[in-house]
Each structure stands twice: as C-alpha cells, then as structure tokens.
Design an enzyme around this catalytic site. Sequence first.
Site, PDB file in Angstrom:
ATOM      1  N   LYS A 193       1.045  -1.254  -0.412  1.00 56.06           N
ATOM      2  CA  LYS A 193      -0.167  -0.443   0.030  1.00 56.06           C
ATOM      3  C   LYS A 193       1.293   1.291   0.052  1.00 56.06           C
ATOM      4  O   LYS A 193       1.534   1.851   0.803  1.00 56.06           O
ATOM      5  CB  LYS A 193      -0.316   0.342   0.587  1.00 56.06           C
ATOM      6  CG  LYS A 193      -2.276   1.007   1.140  1.00 56.06           C
ATOM      7  CD  LYS A 193      -2.101   1.965   1.049  1.00 56.06           C
ATOM      8  CE  LYS A 193      -1.780   3.250   2.086  1.00 56.06           C
ATOM      9  NZ  LYS A 193      -1.498   4.701   1.675  1.00 56.06           N
ATOM     10  N   GLY A 246       7.637   5.341   7.944  1.00 54.94           N
ATOM     11  CA  GLY A 246       6.722   6.450   8.141  1.00 54.94           C
ATOM     12  C   GLY A 246       6.852   7.189   9.584  1.00 54.94           C
ATOM     13  O   GLY A 246       7.374   6.608   9.716  1.00 54.94           O
ATOM     14  N   SER A 247       5.774   7.445   9.615  1.00 49.71           N
ATOM     15  CA  SER A 247       5.624   8.393  10.728  1.00 49.71           C
ATOM     16  C   SER A 247       6.136   7.734  12.319  1.00 49.71           C
ATOM     17  O   SER A 247       4.927   6.735  12.234  1.00 49.71           O
ATOM     18  CB  SER A 247       4.882   9.547  10.760  1.00 49.71           C
ATOM     19  OG  SER A 247       3.975   8.892  11.324  1.00 49.71           O
ATOM     20  N   THR A 248       6.131   7.556  13.381  1.00 51.65           N
ATOM     21  CA  THR A 248       6.541   7.052  14.635  1.00 51.65           C
ATOM     22  C   THR A 248       4.986   7.079  15.132  1.00 51.65           C
ATOM     23  O   THR A 248       4.725   6.320  15.261  1.00 51.65           O
ATOM     24  CB  THR A 248       7.153   7.927  15.394  1.00 51.65           C
ATOM     25  OG1 THR A 248       8.458   7.856  15.264  1.00 51.65           O
ATOM     26  CG2 THR A 248       6.859   7.139  16.653  1.00 51.65           C
ATOM     27  N   THR A 250       1.772   6.975  12.964  1.00 53.14           N
ATOM     28  CA  THR A 250       1.330   5.632  12.342  1.00 53.14           C
ATOM     29  C   THR A 250       1.894   4.336  13.158  1.00 53.14           C
ATOM     30  O   THR A 250       1.055   3.579  12.956  1.00 53.14           O
ATOM     31  CB  THR A 250       1.711   5.850  11.355  1.00 53.14           C
ATOM     32  OG1 THR A 250       0.963   7.137  10.722  1.00 53.14           O
ATOM     33  CG2 THR A 250       0.652   5.056   9.912  1.00 53.14           C
ATOM     34  N   GLY A 251       3.751   4.048  13.438  1.00 58.09           N
ATOM     35  CA  GLY A 251       4.080   3.330  13.355  1.00 58.09           C
ATOM     36  C   GLY A 251       3.719   2.450  15.033  1.00 58.09           C
ATOM     37  O   GLY A 251       3.027   1.485  14.816  1.00 58.09           O
ATOM     38  N   GLU A 269       9.795   0.959  10.750  1.00 58.76           N
ATOM     39  CA  GLU A 269      11.327   1.748   9.673  1.00 58.76           C
ATOM     40  C   GLU A 269      10.512   3.447   9.855  1.00 58.76           C
ATOM     41  O   GLU A 269       9.684   4.153   9.916  1.00 58.76           O
ATOM     42  CB  GLU A 269      12.257   2.117   8.975  1.00 58.76           C
ATOM     43  CG  GLU A 269      13.181   2.465   8.745  1.00 58.76           C
ATOM     44  CD  GLU A 269      13.953   3.624   8.133  1.00 58.76           C
ATOM     45  OE1 GLU A 269      13.370   4.595   9.234  1.00 58.76           O
ATOM     46  OE2 GLU A 269      14.481   3.860   6.973  1.00 58.76           O
ATOM     47  N   CYS A 304      13.693  10.380   6.487  1.00 62.02           N
ATOM     48  CA  CYS A 304      14.181   9.806   7.562  1.00 62.02           C
ATOM     49  C   CYS A 304      15.520  10.444   7.944  1.00 62.02           C
ATOM     50  O   CYS A 304      15.498  10.134   9.221  1.00 62.02           O
ATOM     51  CB  CYS A 304      13.795   8.249   7.642  1.00 62.02           C
ATOM     52  SG  CYS A 304      14.157   7.465   6.804  1.00 62.02           S
ATOM     53  N   GLU A 399      10.500  15.833  14.698  1.00 66.65           N
ATOM     54  CA  GLU A 399      11.071  15.779  13.269  1.00 66.65           C
ATOM     55  C   GLU A 399      10.522  16.438  12.710  1.00 66.65           C
ATOM     56  O   GLU A 399       8.993  16.721  12.521  1.00 66.65           O
ATOM     57  CB  GLU A 399      10.875  14.013  12.558  1.00 66.65           C
ATOM     58  CG  GLU A 399      11.294  13.951  11.329  1.00 66.65           C
ATOM     59  CD  GLU A 399      10.893  12.364  11.154  1.00 66.65           C
ATOM     60  OE1 GLU A 399       9.757  12.104  11.020  1.00 66.65           O
ATOM     61  OE2 GLU A 399      12.009  11.914  10.237  1.00 66.65           O
TER      62      GLU A 399
HETATM   63  P1  ADP Z   1       3.480  11.333   6.576  1.00 71.91           P
HETATM   64  O1  ADP Z   1       2.797  12.148   6.992  1.00 71.91           O
HETATM   65  O2  ADP Z   1       5.046  11.606   6.587  1.00 71.91           O
HETATM   66  O3  ADP Z   1       3.166  11.123   5.267  1.00 71.91           O
HETATM   67  P2  ADP Z   1       2.394   8.334   7.767  1.00 71.91           P
HETATM   68  O4  ADP Z   1       2.892   7.546   8.672  1.00 71.91           O
HETATM   69  O5  ADP Z   1       1.344   9.357   7.967  1.00 71.91           O
HETATM   70  O6  ADP Z   1       3.383   9.426   7.279  1.00 71.91           O
HETATM   71  O7  ADP Z   1       2.108   7.430   6.046  1.00 71.91           O
HETATM   72  C1  ADP Z   1       3.398   7.068   5.807  1.00 71.91           C
HETATM   73  C2  ADP Z   1       2.855   5.671   5.180  1.00 71.91           C
HETATM   74  O8  ADP Z   1       1.162   5.040   6.006  1.00 71.91           O
HETATM   75  C3  ADP Z   1       1.808   6.335   4.158  1.00 71.91           C
HETATM   76  O9  ADP Z   1       1.367   5.033   3.599  1.00 71.91           O
HETATM   77  C4  ADP Z   1      -0.125   6.430   4.427  1.00 71.91           C
HETATM   78  O10 ADP Z   1      -0.962   6.174   3.457  1.00 71.91           O
HETATM   79  C5  ADP Z   1      -0.009   5.491   5.700  1.00 71.91           C
HETATM   80  N1  ADP Z   1      -1.038   5.562   6.739  1.00 71.91           N
HETATM   81  C6  ADP Z   1      -1.300   6.948   7.301  1.00 71.91           C
HETATM   82  N2  ADP Z   1      -2.261   6.884   8.610  1.00 71.91           N
HETATM   83  C7  ADP Z   1      -2.296   4.944   8.511  1.00 71.91           C
HETATM   84  C8  ADP Z   1      -3.478   4.422   9.249  1.00 71.91           C
HETATM   85  N3  ADP Z   1      -3.761   4.453  10.140  1.00 71.91           N
HETATM   86  N4  ADP Z   1      -3.013   2.888   8.918  1.00 71.91           N
HETATM   87  C9  ADP Z   1      -2.478   1.865   7.921  1.00 71.91           C
HETATM   88  N5  ADP Z   1      -1.763   3.092   7.555  1.00 71.91           N
HETATM   89  C10 ADP Z   1      -1.658   4.421   7.297  1.00 71.91           C
END
Ligand code: ADP
Length: 501
Positions: A193, A246-248, A250-251, A269, A304, A399
């Site tokens: 995705k 991606g972001s912490t 969302t992790g 990561e 990152c 960040e």
């Molecule tokens: P950024 O703020 O840098 O876009 P995110 O962590 O939001 O970083 O996004 C990185 C990835 O995580 C993207 O593919 C985004 O669609 C996905 N993402 C964001 N929110 C969710 C979530 N709640 N569940 C699963 N994937 C997500």
Amino acid sequence: MTLPPPTSHQDWQALAARLTPDGRPFIGGRRMEAHNERRFDIVNPADGRTVASPPRCGAVEIGAAVAAARAAADGGVWSDLPATRRADILRALARAIETHGTELALLDTLQMGLPVSLAMDDIGLAARKLREAAAGAERLQGAVLPGAPSSLALNLRVPQGVVGAITPWNFPLFVALGKIGPALATGNTVVLKPSELAPLACLRLADLAQEAGLPPGVLNVVPGLGAEAGQALASHRDVDMLSFTGSTATGRLLMHASADTNLKALHLELGGKSPQVVLDDCGDLDALAQALADGFMFNGGQLCVAGSRLIIARELAAELTHRVAEKTARWRLGHPLDPATTLGPLASAAQCARVQRFIDRAEAAGLAAHRSPCGGGAGMPAPVVFADVPPDAEIAQEEVFGPVAAATPFDSDDEAVRLANGTRYGLVATVWCSDPARGLAVARRIRAGAVTVNARTGHAPARTVDASLEPFGESGFGAEGGLAGLWAYTRARHLLLNLPG
Ligand code: ADP
C-alpha cells in the site's frame, strides 16, 4: 515507456504531457477495477495540477489482494522456486526498472516534486538495491546441527508468508523496493500500500514485475488512503508480517492493529532526528560546512535520515553555523522537471505549511535563524539553521521533514554523546573529527542504527553493500540491508529428519 532521459526542462515537460498514468490497483497478476467509484487526487506540488485520480481502495480491494497473496504463498508458486530462479526473475525486474527509468522517475517527480535528476539517480539505486537483495538471498544459509547419526537436524530460514508493506512518499519507488526486494528474494508474497501522495510508480512497478516473470499474486499493489486501505492491511488476519516506513505516530497505530488482530510480525522504520556531531579537531571547516548542509538538505530535508541536529564544539559553533547556512545555497531551487534543479517544492502544500509552522514557532521562541542565501519560494520555505538551540527546544526534538537544522554547542565529548542521545529517536548519526580513535570512541556510544565517522550516511564511502541498520528507540525496529535485512523477512524453522535404520 522506454526512453532515454530528456536533457532539457522543455523536453521533460513534453514527456510529462504525454504520460497517462494508470492508477488502478494491481491484484492477482492484473490491473483491476475498484468496486466503487470513489477516487483521490494526486496533486503535482510544482503546479497544483492533478496528475491522476486513482481509485480510493479500501477493505474490499485489500481483501482481494491479501487473498491473492495468500493463495500464491500457500501454493508455493514462488517460495518453492529455487532461490537462484527467484533471483533471476528479480534481476530481470531490476533491468526493467532501469529500462523504464525515465518513466518511473518522471512519475515520482510529478507526484511529489523530487527533482527529476535526483529521481533518475534514485531509480538506479532502487534497481541496485533489488539486485543486492537477490544476490544475498541466493546465498542465505541454514545450519546442520550435531545430532545422532540416525538423524539429520537442520536449522532453516523460511519465508514469513504474506508480507504487507506500507510506504511513504519521500522516495516512493526506492523505499518500496527496499521492502519488496528482500521480501520477494526470501520467498514471501507481498501486498504493497504505497503513500496516497505517490502510488503511481509503485503501480507501474507491479506491471513490470509481471512482465519480468513474477507469478500472479506474488506482488500486489493497492492505492488508497492510510486510514482506509492502510488500516485494512494492518488489521488483516491473513497478513503474516507488516513492514512499514513512515511516521512514529502511524507506527504506533500499526502496533495496536497487530495486537488487536493476529499478532503479525512488525518491521518499523519510523522518524528520526539524527545528530551530526562535530568535534573540535574536525579540520577544514569549509568542506565540513558543505557536508553538514548536504546532510539535511537532500530532498529538501524530506528524508528520515536527515542530519537535522548539528552538535558542535563550542569554539566552532558560531562560525560553523553561519557557514552551514551559506552552504545550503549549493542546492538549486527550481522546477523539478528542470534537470539543473536539485531542490524542488516540498511534497505537498500541507507539508510546506507544516514545515513553515515549525520555523515560525522556533522564531517566536526567540531562536536566532541563519537563513539560506538561496531563499525559498515555489512550495519550499527558505532553508534555515537555528543557532544556540537549547536541547529540549521543539526544533531540536521533533522531526521537521524540511530544510531546517538546529545547532547546539557542547563543551566535552561526554556532553556531545549525551546531546546526540538526547531525543526519543535513534536512526543514524555522523561524527566529524580528525582523530579516528576519538571519533570511534564517540561513535560507539551513540544509540543509532548506523553511525558514520567523517562520511554522510548512505554516501560513498559510507555506502557498502552489506550494511545492516536497525533503529533504536522510537525510530522503530527490524533490520534493513545486508544479511540481517534479509533475515528480517524470514523465520527460524527447525527440521529434524529421523532416518530409519
Ligand atoms: P507522513 O505523515 O510522512 O505521510 P505517515 O506515517 O502518515 O507519514 O504515512 C506513511 C504511510 O502510512 C502512507 O502510506 C500512509 O497512507 C500510511 N498510513 C497513514 N495512516 C495510516 C493508518 N492509520 N494505518 C495504516 N497506514 C497508514
């Protein structure tokens, strides 16, 4: 489109005008129509125009993609191939990526503003990464254990099964291949995705993988929003492992999703606030100032591993901070389709506004700002280095993902190490010094997945094929790169064969 890269802005524009990106999901070996009419727009940050409007996929399409990946995993169409055969197919894909490099780079540039000359480099690196994963997996070994002569006891590494991958927008194809490469090379099947800001090159990759000989269902790519398609993938019970960059924030959500469903393995990561430590014996300040600037300016700071904290010996701090700000001018701000541009707009208007708010808050807190002579504009705030930043200031802790650095002076090597370790992150770090023994002593005490002395992270000679990096703290966990990076996509399996006799 297999074309040599154009050499002028005009020719890149002409090529962009002819491009008709296909945003449909790739599931089970072919492009599919989504089950409903909802769409989302991919907006070119350079001109605000819509590049494409892919289907806004959700649980239905993710369900279909996971079912295809599950069937391919359980059927053994990929995992049962000899590792050398898998590697051959991945090498064919690496060649296809290079052959279609112009198109793939153009897609990434149009989606998120990465200057096209950097995007071309990125495609080359992505193909190389894929070859490295293929070559490494060909050589993965298990072990034969001591046991009775009437038995054969083996320790094997086996695929995790179905790997879900969720990726960001900052280097769309490169980061995706950093996951797809080791996952496929070790025999897994994948549902990717990509970021909703930049899914098009990843979708095109799936077409190329099919042409290179990947069996249907082995690689599936589903465009959609994080909270919909991403969440559906993270919560799916048939996904065995989730690999995320991606972001912490969302992790954290993904860990909850795993905990609340099938305890799928996670590989995260996440964010970083990486230190560049300058000891007082660092030598030529001019060359160093350029290296420090480049450490946080690449891709407008949208990486990152950006070296966004400058931790500088006090006697050098004022002079060096000023020079670093001057050296940011090497980055040439312009239209991302101009091959001479090295600094494009940030990936979206929202990202630009977010970075500007960080800068405004730091200024409102009274921090002294050294601005870049190159100024800002065209969706990019003026690069800035803040001087004398208290270690607990927001700009030294959070960040930013933009062309912003925070400089903090120190008085002893111990204090430098304390400052370097003084955030919740632990991704990478650099140490600059003349005395290698002193540099090594400081480097060993920094909690980060990769620490380089007198070299920028990821740049020659720091970039070596077998380098493995595993973050500390809230930068995540799970190794990337090298042997450990391949092992991360496998599980330990013991096999005992009792021989009749
Ligand atoms: P950024 O703020 O840098 O876009 P995110 O962590 O939001 O970083 O996004 C990185 C990835 O995580 C993207 O593919 C985004 O669609 C996905 N993402 C964001 N929110 C969710 C979530 N709640 N569940 C699963 N994937 C997500």
